[in-house]
Motif scaffolding. Structure first.
Motif, PDB file in Angstrom:
ATOM      1  N   GLY A 128       0.780  -1.230   0.000  1.00 37.62           N
ATOM      2  CA  GLY A 128       0.000   0.000   0.000  1.00 37.62           C
ATOM      3  C   GLY A 128       0.808   1.274   0.000  1.00 37.62           C
ATOM      4  N   GLY A 129       2.120   1.181   0.111  1.00 41.66           N
ATOM      5  CA  GLY A 129       2.929   2.392   0.123  1.00 41.66           C
ATOM      6  C   GLY A 129       4.214   2.172   0.894  1.00 41.66           C
ATOM      7  N   ILE A 130       4.986   3.251   0.984  1.00 47.15           N
ATOM      8  CA  ILE A 130       6.289   3.208   1.655  1.00 47.15           C
ATOM      9  C   ILE A 130       6.307   4.272   2.755  1.00 47.15           C
ATOM     10  N   ARG A 131       6.823   3.892   3.908  1.00 49.56           N
ATOM     11  CA  ARG A 131       7.117   4.862   4.965  1.00 49.56           C
ATOM     12  C   ARG A 131       8.632   5.051   4.955  1.00 49.56           C
ATOM     13  N   LYS A 132       9.057   6.208   4.503  1.00 52.61           N
ATOM     14  CA  LYS A 132      10.479   6.504   4.363  1.00 52.61           C
ATOM     15  C   LYS A 132      11.171   6.540   5.725  1.00 52.61           C
ATOM     16  N   ARG A 133      12.345   5.896   5.785  1.00 51.22           N
ATOM     17  CA  ARG A 133      13.212   5.914   6.969  1.00 51.22           C
ATOM     18  C   ARG A 133      12.447   5.567   8.252  1.00 51.22           C
ATOM     19  N   TYR A 134      11.593   4.579   8.164  1.00 52.35           N
ATOM     20  CA  TYR A 134      10.699   4.199   9.262  1.00 52.35           C
ATOM     21  C   TYR A 134      11.434   3.554  10.433  1.00 52.35           C
ATOM     22  N   TYR A 135      12.418   2.721  10.142  1.00 47.47           N
ATOM     23  CA  TYR A 135      13.101   1.965  11.188  1.00 47.47           C
ATOM     24  C   TYR A 135      14.247   2.784  11.784  1.00 47.47           C
ATOM     25  N   THR A 136      14.220   2.906  13.103  1.00 53.19           N
ATOM     26  CA  THR A 136      15.160   3.794  13.787  1.00 53.19           C
ATOM     27  C   THR A 136      16.581   3.255  13.841  1.00 53.19           C
ATOM     28  N   ASP A 137      16.760   1.944  13.742  1.00 49.82           N
ATOM     29  CA  ASP A 137      18.110   1.390  13.880  1.00 49.82           C
ATOM     30  C   ASP A 137      18.986   1.662  12.669  1.00 49.82           C
ATOM     31  N   ASN A 138      18.388   1.682  11.467  1.00 53.15           N
ATOM     32  CA  ASN A 138      19.200   1.901  10.267  1.00 53.15           C
ATOM     33  C   ASN A 138      18.522   2.788   9.222  1.00 53.15           C
ATOM     34  N   GLN A 139      17.406   3.398   9.601  1.00 55.40           N
ATOM     35  CA  GLN A 139      16.661   4.312   8.714  1.00 55.40           C
ATOM     36  C   GLN A 139      16.095   3.625   7.475  1.00 55.40           C
ATOM     37  N   GLU A 140      15.943   2.296   7.528  1.00 60.02           N
ATOM     38  CA  GLU A 140      15.379   1.562   6.394  1.00 60.02           C
ATOM     39  C   GLU A 140      13.913   1.937   6.197  1.00 60.02           C
ATOM     40  N   ASP A 141      13.485   1.942   4.951  1.00 58.36           N
ATOM     41  CA  ASP A 141      12.079   2.195   4.631  1.00 58.36           C
ATOM     42  C   ASP A 141      11.225   0.993   5.029  1.00 58.36           C
ATOM     43  N   ALA A 142       9.963   1.275   5.300  1.00 55.36           N
ATOM     44  CA  ALA A 142       8.992   0.219   5.572  1.00 55.36           C
ATOM     45  C   ALA A 142       7.979   0.177   4.438  1.00 55.36           C
ATOM     46  N   LEU A 143       7.629  -1.025   4.053  1.00 55.55           N
ATOM     47  CA  LEU A 143       6.541  -1.244   3.123  1.00 55.55           C
ATOM     48  C   LEU A 143       5.270  -1.381   3.957  1.00 55.55           C
TER      49      LEU A 143
END
Length: 150
Positions: A128-143
């Protein structure tokens, strides 16, 4: 999932085992305090565990707010993966969300976690979309993935 496995509501005494699964499963695990808060203070939270021979081997947390439900975390102990336990937890969570009159269920997953994404797609979730830099440990995007429940 084997009939020797039981899915039930999480209890206070389960938090230590759930926390150990968190530590084994995530690079940015929730704290024990957060798990206690979710279980005892968050009125929107529902937590489930999978038990096998008296041991908690998996869990799933979800929030149900009005007609929206969201999986906050889901994990299975590494020794019990690839036994369809995660799939059973997801299906149980979908059913629980429906029973609580939710119209949709969503979750976030790391864009690099293709194994989890495949499982979510298998039970009906769509991207449904991307949350940019969602994960705090490495700034990875979330789907962001979701499934309609109606």
């Amino acid at each position: 999932m084997d009939s020797r496995f039981t899915i039930r509501k999480m209890q206070r005494e389960d938090v230590e085992e759930v926390y150990q699964i968190e530590l084994l499963s995530f690079s940015a695990p929730w704290s024990k305090e957060s798990l206690f808060y979710e279980l005892e203070q968050n009125l929107f939270a529902k937590y489930l565990v999978v038990e096998f021979e008296g041991k908690v081997i998996g869990y799933c947390g979800l929030w149900v707010i009005m007609d929206d439900a969201q999986i906050t975390n889901i994990a299975v102990h590494p020794d019990y993966r690839k036994m369809k336990i995660g799939e059973a937890l997801l299906r149980f969570s979908i059913q629980l969300s429906k029973e609580m009159n939710a119209k949709r269920l969503s979750l976030e997953v790391r864009v690099s976690n293709h194994i989890a994404q495949s499982l979510y797609k298998k039970v009906g979730f769509l991207s449904g979309g991307i949350r940019k830099r969602y994960y705090t440990d490495n700034q990875e995007d979330a789907l962001v993935m979701w499934v309609n429940l109606v």
